[in-house]
Design a protein around this motif. Structure first.
Motif, PDB file in Angstrom:
ATOM      1  N   ARG A  64       0.763  -1.303  -0.009  1.00 14.95           N
ATOM      2  CA  ARG A  64       0.025  -0.065   0.033  1.00 14.95           C
ATOM      3  C   ARG A  64       0.886   1.308  -0.034  1.00 14.95           C
ATOM      4  O   ARG A  64       1.256   1.810   1.059  1.00 14.95           O
ATOM      5  N   LEU A  65       1.323   1.706  -1.138  1.00 17.71           N
ATOM      6  CA  LEU A  65       2.340   2.883  -1.179  1.00 17.71           C
ATOM      7  C   LEU A  65       2.092   3.605  -2.481  1.00 17.71           C
ATOM      8  O   LEU A  65       1.719   3.317  -3.255  1.00 17.71           O
ATOM      9  N   VAL A  66       2.669   4.658  -2.198  1.00 16.22           N
ATOM     10  CA  VAL A  66       2.813   5.758  -3.362  1.00 16.22           C
ATOM     11  C   VAL A  66       4.019   6.050  -3.628  1.00 16.22           C
ATOM     12  O   VAL A  66       5.329   6.191  -2.834  1.00 16.22           O
ATOM     13  N   ASN A  79     -13.407  -6.606  -1.535  1.00 20.27           N
ATOM     14  CA  ASN A  79     -13.646  -5.858  -0.324  1.00 20.27           C
ATOM     15  C   ASN A  79     -12.277  -5.546   0.446  1.00 20.27           C
ATOM     16  O   ASN A  79     -12.344  -4.428   1.043  1.00 20.27           O
ATOM     17  N   GLY A  80     -11.643  -6.515   0.618  1.00 19.24           N
ATOM     18  CA  GLY A  80     -10.272  -6.323   1.214  1.00 19.24           C
ATOM     19  C   GLY A  80      -9.511  -5.372   0.481  1.00 19.24           C
ATOM     20  O   GLY A  80      -8.424  -4.818   1.151  1.00 19.24           O
ATOM     21  N   ALA A  81      -9.691  -5.196  -0.763  1.00 19.40           N
ATOM     22  CA  ALA A  81      -8.606  -4.503  -1.784  1.00 19.40           C
ATOM     23  C   ALA A  81      -9.355  -2.864  -1.670  1.00 19.40           C
ATOM     24  O   ALA A  81      -8.691  -2.091  -2.166  1.00 19.40           O
ATOM     25  N   ALA A  82     -10.522  -2.976  -1.132  1.00 18.53           N
ATOM     26  CA  ALA A  82     -11.185  -1.646  -1.713  1.00 18.53           C
ATOM     27  C   ALA A  82     -10.905  -0.499  -0.764  1.00 18.53           C
ATOM     28  O   ALA A  82     -11.527   0.124   0.130  1.00 18.53           O
ATOM     29  N   GLU A  83      -9.674  -0.016  -0.577  1.00 18.90           N
ATOM     30  CA  GLU A  83      -9.176   1.069   0.193  1.00 18.90           C
ATOM     31  C   GLU A  83      -7.991   1.895  -0.431  1.00 18.90           C
ATOM     32  O   GLU A  83      -7.100   1.284  -0.770  1.00 18.90           O
ATOM     33  N   PHE A  84      -8.373   3.134  -0.894  1.00 18.58           N
ATOM     34  CA  PHE A  84      -7.250   3.752  -1.732  1.00 18.58           C
ATOM     35  C   PHE A  84      -6.332   4.183  -1.054  1.00 18.58           C
ATOM     36  O   PHE A  84      -6.517   4.668   0.171  1.00 18.58           O
ATOM     37  N   VAL A  85      -4.953   4.237  -1.419  1.00 22.00           N
ATOM     38  CA  VAL A  85      -4.146   5.148  -0.507  1.00 22.00           C
ATOM     39  C   VAL A  85      -4.126   6.590  -1.103  1.00 22.00           C
ATOM     40  O   VAL A  85      -4.323   6.996  -1.903  1.00 22.00           O
ATOM     41  N   ARG A  86      -4.153   7.332   0.196  1.00 21.60           N
ATOM     42  CA  ARG A  86      -4.344   8.836  -0.385  1.00 21.60           C
ATOM     43  C   ARG A  86      -3.290   9.630  -0.098  1.00 21.60           C
ATOM     44  O   ARG A  86      -2.394   9.514   0.723  1.00 21.60           O
ATOM     45  N   ALA A 123       7.608   6.726  -7.130  1.00 22.79           N
ATOM     46  CA  ALA A 123       7.877   7.489  -8.211  1.00 22.79           C
ATOM     47  C   ALA A 123       7.335   9.016  -7.871  1.00 22.79           C
ATOM     48  O   ALA A 123       6.540   9.497  -8.539  1.00 22.79           O
ATOM     49  N   GLY A 124       7.731   9.572  -6.862  1.00 22.77           N
ATOM     50  CA  GLY A 124       7.420  10.838  -6.571  1.00 22.77           C
ATOM     51  C   GLY A 124       5.665  10.606  -5.791  1.00 22.77           C
ATOM     52  O   GLY A 124       5.656   9.816  -5.293  1.00 22.77           O
ATOM     53  N   SER A 125       4.955  11.294  -6.484  1.00 24.36           N
ATOM     54  CA  SER A 125       3.500  10.758  -6.116  1.00 24.36           C
ATOM     55  C   SER A 125       2.896  10.348  -7.575  1.00 24.36           C
ATOM     56  O   SER A 125       1.680  10.492  -7.709  1.00 24.36           O
ATOM     57  N   ALA A 126       3.689   9.870  -8.687  1.00 26.11           N
ATOM     58  CA  ALA A 126       3.000   9.760  -9.987  1.00 26.11           C
ATOM     59  C   ALA A 126       2.214   8.080  -9.801  1.00 26.11           C
ATOM     60  O   ALA A 126       1.211   8.324 -10.484  1.00 26.11           O
ATOM     61  N   VAL A 127       2.622   7.091  -9.073  1.00 25.33           N
ATOM     62  CA  VAL A 127       1.901   6.015  -9.057  1.00 25.33           C
ATOM     63  C   VAL A 127       1.616   5.512  -7.623  1.00 25.33           C
ATOM     64  O   VAL A 127       2.218   5.604  -6.759  1.00 25.33           O
TER      65      VAL A 127
END
Lengths: 511, 518
Positions: B64-66, B511-518, B68-72
């Motif tokens: 669960r990470l961002v 359902n387990g995957a349904a969370e965006f990193v923000r 390449a800067g914040s590109a990906v």
């Protein structure tokens, strides 16, 4: 004994049979028929044991089983039966072997695969049992919809004249109702706290507006299924085009899902809305009784005529349900059973006539009684049972509905009584034009009309005639099972008490 | 000047890198290997790359990470959708690689070859069609993988182009009905370019909004974190925001084929080679919705009250247009195209429920629909006569008599499209409608139910055609499917059944995957 998982086994067993039969090569038609018949008899035996295991005075829902299915949505394979479901399950288990036996030569005529026909019948039995045995709203919906598929192919592939049109119309009408119900099911699930368990859902509180919308969603689906006026137009087409055996199941059992659904889902889950909508539902039912009876009088096609009589009978069942008395409710449920027997018999006998003559038009018959006296006699009996002659089972149920309604709503009962007179008209006139009078010259030239009932056909009709007479004189075994369930629906769910009987005193009588 | 390279987590990017690498390798194969051996080499390379990338996705499952800067952003939805794209893309590759159904394959060897010409005969005899389709497909898949992971608008735009350009080309490569195919490609290219331009313009406006919102302190940006902060915290004029969001949405709605941006769909679906149509219907939809979900749920969730009614209107319109126009179609590929439009509407219903349930149900729907639609187009490739595929509906009359197994499978797929229980079509519809009702969007659910009724009719018409009509003179033969098509069909049909009968595992996964990193 009552620990045996009757309901799930009963649901799965016909499916297994269907899978066995469907993979037989098309050339092994005879074997397919035998397996299908044997299998359905096995189901019948099992359901007799279930009947014995069911305690008539016991809990409302018995034989309960529950297995997890989709935990995230709170969906379970929950099966349970009350008295109403139990008698319907028995009816299915009884009718299917008879229909299989009656349809022995139906599939050959269509030039299509014989094993597939019997596999479809068994698959239909599986879905019909499932729909009555389910105690989980999601599971009920699944069976409710899947039930369409085998019937669609039975009508569309093996039916008679106009079968394509009838099959599509049947499917679309039912699907429309089903989708409205789907919206209501999802709505119920959201307001009910993400559960589908029937018992849990009876306990929740719903705001009045929401409750009415949800009621409408369910009711529409059931009213189309039953069918009530004005959603009935698919039934004469489907009943007219379906092969006689399938038509007997369609009208005898499948349509009962509609009235059963109202009793099991609409009334207990949405009691306030049910009371609010009751006058409208009774109005629809009354219109259905009179209107469908009038149309039946005017029919020239035997199968369509029987379909219209059924719509009229569903009107009686509807009145019985929405009168909200135990007596009328019991009458309505008993009517569901008796109607299944009587109309099932009528459809099967009509099917025997049609198979001989190659036509379902009344004008193609005339004086048939002179050629096939026994068959004509059975038709006459089936007709009498259908018009609820005292001594046949439907009389008891019609009588119960009418007096149960009369205690709370006199005008409705009186209008409904007019339906009885019309019933006499359409049945007797049909019998007269078909089997009485001078012999239609064209008829004696038809090879099939020279053969009276075969042993196979006698075996098909005998149990139905026996049951119609038996339940006409002694309905107690059935009413004992039905009564507690109906009473629970009316009193616990709806909070309706039967009006106390008013007994005239001796003095009054003398005055 | 002090430029620092942002740290890049190569492991997390592995699926994308594997596929980009494989596509480049595919071009080398084109250049080096002799023509006769390319087909097999390319197919094996493509499938290996897809499987390898899938393994990488599975290994990354807990990332669960961002990066390449914040590109990906590599998070639950990214990984889930990447997995979906890879599985469906692999099935697509199987269909694309099939050569035994039609000698010489579905694809033309050179763009100028006409049907029946000596060159075409030669292709049928020994040469085989273009093998460039494999690297092109791999490029498209890698673009999609990046698209669902993109965490700023610029990366998203580049990914959009990377997966769109190969698709434009692939559409033009049909061996039969060349003109239809080329027309489809040109239409798709022109309209797609417009859509990209809208997207770009929208991006510029949104950038302007973030600059205005950030004041002098932080400056603007197009990464979703910056946009999100600007949308929630700013009291700057929202004109730029709404105009920008509207233009961005047009670009994305074009890709998902939502009305009124759907007009390319029937033509392109009909003209493109059928395996490509199936690939687009499944994978492009997953990718485009992946992007849309991230834009709506992450970047602009603060404005959800403002965009939901508008996009809800578009969803209703999409469902209506798709359902009503599907009724009038006489070509099976166009019918499936309009059905895909209507399904975009159902997906939008789920996507507009800005909640965890909305996200997971939409992802579930995407996977379920992808399997079914790929299998359906797989069947279409098999029903053919001497002139190629027989796609006119009247030609399907009596198919059930000629080949009951195939017609039975297709009937099952159609029942799934119609949402009959015990198919994935039902469970997925239930999931999105449930999420939407839970989010208070009951009007969208009612519209969805009403359009489902309309949409059932065209499906039923095909069933009637196949089973209840008598076979005519012109009923085409059904080709014996080769191993590749059989595998793809089997996977699609089985998935449709399993997701309908036992959806719990995939639902839990979604359902387990349904969370965006923000």
């Amino acid at each position: 004994m009552s620990d045996f998982p009757f309901l799930s086994v009963l649901t799965v067993a016909p499916l297994v049979g269907a899978l066995v039969v469907v993979f037989l090569p098309a050339s092994r038609g005879e074997l397919a028929k035998r397996i299908a018949l044997g299998w359905s008899l096995l189901v019948l035996v099992l359901s007799v044991f279930m009947w014995i295991a069911f305690e008539a005075g016991g809990d409302r829902l018995q034989l309960r089983e529950s297995y997890s299915w989709i935990p995230r949505w709170g969906v379970n394979f929950t099966f349970a039966a009350d008295g109403i479901a139990l008698v319907m399950l028995m009816l299915i288990a009884l009718l299917v072997p008879l229909v299989i036996l009656a349809s022995w030569h139906d599939a050959e005529k269509s030039k299509r695969s014989v094993p597939v026909y019997f596999a479809l019948l068994l698959f239909l039995e599986c879905t019909m049992i499932g729909v009555f045995a389910a105690a989980d709203v999601f599971l009920f919906y699944v069976f409710f919809e899947v039930m369409l598929v085998p019937m669609y192919f039975l009508i569309g592939s093996y039916g008679g004249h106009q079968r394509q049109y009838a099959a599509v119309k049947f499917f679309l009408y039912s699907l429309v109702g089903g989708l409205f119900m789907l919206a209501a099911v999802i709505g119920l699930w959201v307001v009910g706290g993400k559960t589908f368990d029937w018992q849990a859902l009876t306990q929740i509180d719903i705001s009045t507006g929401t409750e009415r919308w949800l009621f409408l969603g369910f009711f529409l689906a059931f009213a189309i299924k039953a069918p009530f006026f004005p959603f009935h137009t698919w039934l004469p087409d489907a009943g007219g085009a379906a092969p006689a055996g399938s038509a007997a199941l369609l009208v005898g059992v499948m349509d009962k899902v509609g009235t059963f659904g109202i009793l099991r889902y609409c009334l207990p889950l949405f009691p306030e809305a049910s009371k609010w909508f009751a006058p409208y539902a009774i109005a629809l039912a009354l219109i259905g009784i009179i209107y469908a009876a009038l149309l039946a009088v005017g029919q020239n096609d035997l199968k369509r005529l029987v379909s219209y009589t059924s719509i009229a009978h569903f009107g009686f069942i509807g009145v019985g349900i929405f009168a909200f008395t135990t007596q009328a409710g019991t009458g309505a449920v008993l009517y569901m059973v008796n109607h299944g027997l009587a109309t099932g018999l009528l459809f099967l006998v009509v099917g025997m006539f049609v198979a001989r003559r190659g036509s379902a038009l009344i004008t193609d018959f005339g004086g048939a009684g002179k050629l096939v006296p026994v068959l004509a006699g059975v038709l006459f009996f089936a007709g009498l049972a259908s018009l609820a002659l005292p001594g046949t089972a439907p009389f008891i149920s019609e009588f119960l509905v009418l007096i149960g309604t009369y205690t709370v709503n006199k005008p409705v009962a009186i209008i409904a009584t007019a339906g009885i007179i019309l019933a006499a008209a359409y049945v007797l006139w049909m019998v007269q034009r078909t089997t009485q009078g001078t012999l239609n010259p064209a008829l004696s030239g038809v090879e099939g009309m020279r053969r009276d009932m075969s042993v196979r056909e006698k075996v098909v009709v005998a149990p139905l005639i026996a049951l119609l007479l038996l339940l006409g004189f002694y309905p107690k075994p059935v009413t004992d099972v039905i009564n507690p369930a109906v009473q629970a629906t009316m009193e616990q769910d709806l909070g309706k008490q039967d009006p106390a009987p008013t007994v005239g005193t001796v003095q009054e009588a003398h005055r | 000047m002090d430029l620092k390279l942002p740290p890049i987590d190569y492991a997390a990017l592995a699926p994308i890198l594997v596929l980009f690498g494989a596509s480049c390798l595919g071009i080398l194969v084109e250049a080096i290997l002799p023509r006769a051996r390319r087909h097999l080499a390319q197919l094996v390379l493509g499938l290996l790359a897809v499987v390898g990338a899938l393994v990488a996705v599975v290994l990354n499952a807990h990332d669960r990470l961002v990066t390449a800067g914040s590109a990906v952003a590599i998070d639950g939805p990214t990984l889930f959708l990447q997995g979906a794209i890879l599985v469906l893309g692999g099935m697509g590759l199987l269909l694309i690689g099939e050569r035994s159904v039609q000698r010489g394959g579905e694809f033309v060897a050179h763009a100028a070859v006409t049907v029946g010409s000596p060159e075409d005969q030669r292709q049928a005899a020994d040469e085989g069609g273009a093998t460039e389709v494999y690297p092109l497909t791999l490029f498209a898949i890698s673009g999609m993988l990046l698209f669902v992971a993109a965490n700023d608008l610029l990366t998203m735009f580049i990914a959009l182009e990377v997966f769109s350009l190969p698709l434009y080309l692939l559409c033009a490569l049909a061996r039969r009905r060349r003109l239809l195919s080329q027309e489809a490609a040109l239409k798709y290219f022109l309209l797609g370019s417009y859509a990209s331009a809208f997207f770009l313009f929208g991006m510029a406006l949104v950038y302007g909004f973030t600059v205005g919102a950030g004041g002098t302190t932080s400056g603007g940006g197009v990464d979703f974190g910056t946009i999100r902060t600007a949308v929630t915290d700013s009291d700057a004029s929202e004109v730029l925001l709404f105009a920008g969001l509207a233009l961005l949405s047009i670009g994305l709605l074009f890709k998902i084929a939502a009305a009124p941006f759907h007009v390319w769909t029937p033509d392109v679906y009909q003209g493109a080679p059928t395996p490509i149509t199936g690939f687009m219907a499944a994978c492009t939809k997953v990718a485009a919705f992946g992007g849309l979900l991230r834009v709506l749920h992450v970047a602009f969730s603060g404005a959800s009250w403002d965009f939901t009614p508008v996009l809800g209107g578009i969803a209703v319109l999409t469902m209506l247009v798709g359902a009503i126009l599907a009724v009038t179609q006489t070509d099976i590929k166009r019918l499936l195209a309009y059905s895909s439009v209507a399904n975009a509407g159902y997906l939008l219903v789920g996507a507009l429920a800005i909640s965890k349930d909305g996200l997971s149900s939409t992802m579930f729907y995407l996977v379920a629909y992808g399997f079914t639609v790929l299998a359906a187009f797989g069947v279409v490739t098999l029903v053919r006569d001497a002139d190629g595929e027989a796609t006119h509906l009247s030609r399907w009359a009596g198919l059930g008599r000629r080949s009951p197994l195939l017609a039975g499978l297709f009937t099952f797929l159609l029942l799934a499209f119609a949402g009959i229980p015990l198919t994935s079509g039902f469970t997925s519809k239930f999931a999105v409608f449930g999420a939407a009702l839970d989010a208070g969007q009951s009007w969208l659910v009612i519209a969805g139910v009403l359009t489902s009724m309309i949409l059932a009719f065209p499906y039923l018409r095909v069933v009637v055609m196949m089973w209840l009509s008598e076979p005519g003179e012109s009923t085409p033969t059904v080709s014996l499917p080769g191993g590749l098509t059989t595998t793809a069909l089997a996977i699609g049909v089985l998935a449709t059944l399993v997701l309908g009968v036992a959806p719990a595992p995939l639902l839990d996964l979604a359902n387990g995957a349904a969370e965006f990193v923000r």
